[in-house]
Motif scaffolding. Sequence first.
Motif, short mmCIF file in Angstrom:
data_model
loop_
_atom_site.label_atom_id
_atom_site.label_comp_id
_atom_site.label_asym_id
_atom_site.label_seq_id
_atom_site.Cartn_x
_atom_site.Cartn_y
_atom_site.Cartn_z
N ALA A 7 -30.72 57.45 -17.76
CA ALA A 7 -29.61 56.68 -17.21
C ALA A 7 -28.40 57.55 -16.91
N SER A 8 -28.17 58.56 -17.72
CA SER A 8 -27.02 59.45 -17.51
C SER A 8 -27.27 60.40 -16.33
N THR A 9 -28.44 61.03 -16.30
CA THR A 9 -28.74 61.97 -15.22
C THR A 9 -28.84 61.26 -13.88
N GLY A 10 -29.36 60.02 -13.88
CA GLY A 10 -29.50 59.26 -12.65
C GLY A 10 -28.27 58.47 -12.27
N ASN A 11 -27.19 58.56 -13.08
CA ASN A 11 -25.94 57.82 -12.82
C ASN A 11 -26.19 56.32 -12.71
N ILE A 12 -26.98 55.80 -13.67
CA ILE A 12 -27.36 54.39 -13.64
C ILE A 12 -26.49 53.55 -14.56
#
Length: 470
Positions: free
Chosen positions: A417-422
Amino acid sequence: MVLLFDSVFMLLSALISYFNGIDEGFAPLLLSFIFTAVIGGFPLIFVGKSDRLSSKESYAIVIGGWLASCIVGMFPYLLWGGEFSVINAWFESVSGFTTTGASILNNVEALPKGLLFWRSSTHWIGGIGVVMFALVIMPMIGRSRMVVSNLEISSMAKENYHYRSSKIMRILLGVYLGMTIANTIALKIAGMGWFDAVNHALSTISTGGFSTRNASIGAYNSLTIELITIFFMFASSLHYGIIYATIIGGKNNVFRTENSKFYIKATLLMCIIVSLSLWANHTYGSLGEALRHGVFQVVTIVSTTGFATADTNIWPSLAVCVLIYLSLQGGMAGSTSGGLKSDRVLVAGKLIRARITQQRHPNSIVRIKSNGSVQDASIANFAVLYIVIYGCIVLGGTLINAACGLDTTTAFTASVASTGNIGPGFGEVGSMSNFSAMPVVVKIVCTLQMLLGRLEIFGLLQFFLMKWWR
């Protein structure tokens, strides 16, 4: 110029606090405006202007602009206090500007209106790129601005643009502003107040996910509001050049471009799978309810917006696995969404198919095509390289999170979620939870992953390669 632009939104937020009876957010926002404006204005006096920039200086502007914005974005939170320690203020600021939408706030509704508007503004500024906004008002023309814009827009995103850099910027900003205004009006007509409508439009079009309510979009319990939000979330996850071409009746429109057709078909398929899974497992009482929640959560995750209308932690395994895959894939290149981008997934699939063909016919020459044209080999190879490095970053974040004591589901999905900006993941960071209880190390690692994901990895890495600078 980037910091001066940030300060304008701080002033707007302070004015909202002023017109709401000079609430608790007024003084923190006004002081933050003064600090940021002084820091941004100082170099204009003492640093000479330059009409030409090297690629290294352009990297410094792009990455420096993002980092500086995240730092000054902490000021209103720190001065207001409440749940905002230094690390929490940094987390909220980075999450805002990178349009991740993860939060450390347990009670969003406790924030004064001015601070809520600033929180949503960080999404809107970061959505199209803090540097891209500044380029419109930068006191320089020609090659300098072109070099900076080329660093801000990835090669994958530029593939569907056939204009000069100045025209691309006008298209981006025109579509961005137009969709924000349209979304605000639609939400107001659907029953939201003007303040909530503006804030949710800022978050939706930037595919960010910050809400003015603790229960996010679910707080309104309105099918009309959910349908409007679904439409604008999905539209914002499409390539802006394709949206522009569709509006003006161009050839490369959303119905004819290969990448957009793949993205639309894949999203529709996932909506059907998730909804049927919810219905078959009796998660909701009717097929209509399953469709309502299934479609909303699929679109909010694939667009990397992160709004919520349901607790996905109680969903069946198949639906959860589909949402995790969509968290990795994300929307289209050239949009405000995060993730790997569906364009790269499509290219990777074509490369796999080409490799299988070459295995059967060793002497054949198989070329990758996109929209009938031969794909540049460097772009195709870079897409696969990006996927590999992206996976390594997700894995690294997962290992660090697990080492800090998080369970497997929380550790992995927090990293994704953090790496994908979710924003939301599963487990302790699910759609109805937040990152407030996460250890300090996890929060720091997650913010680094947010920046890597938003800047598409290589820009941030280049900035810190000191050997390259020398």
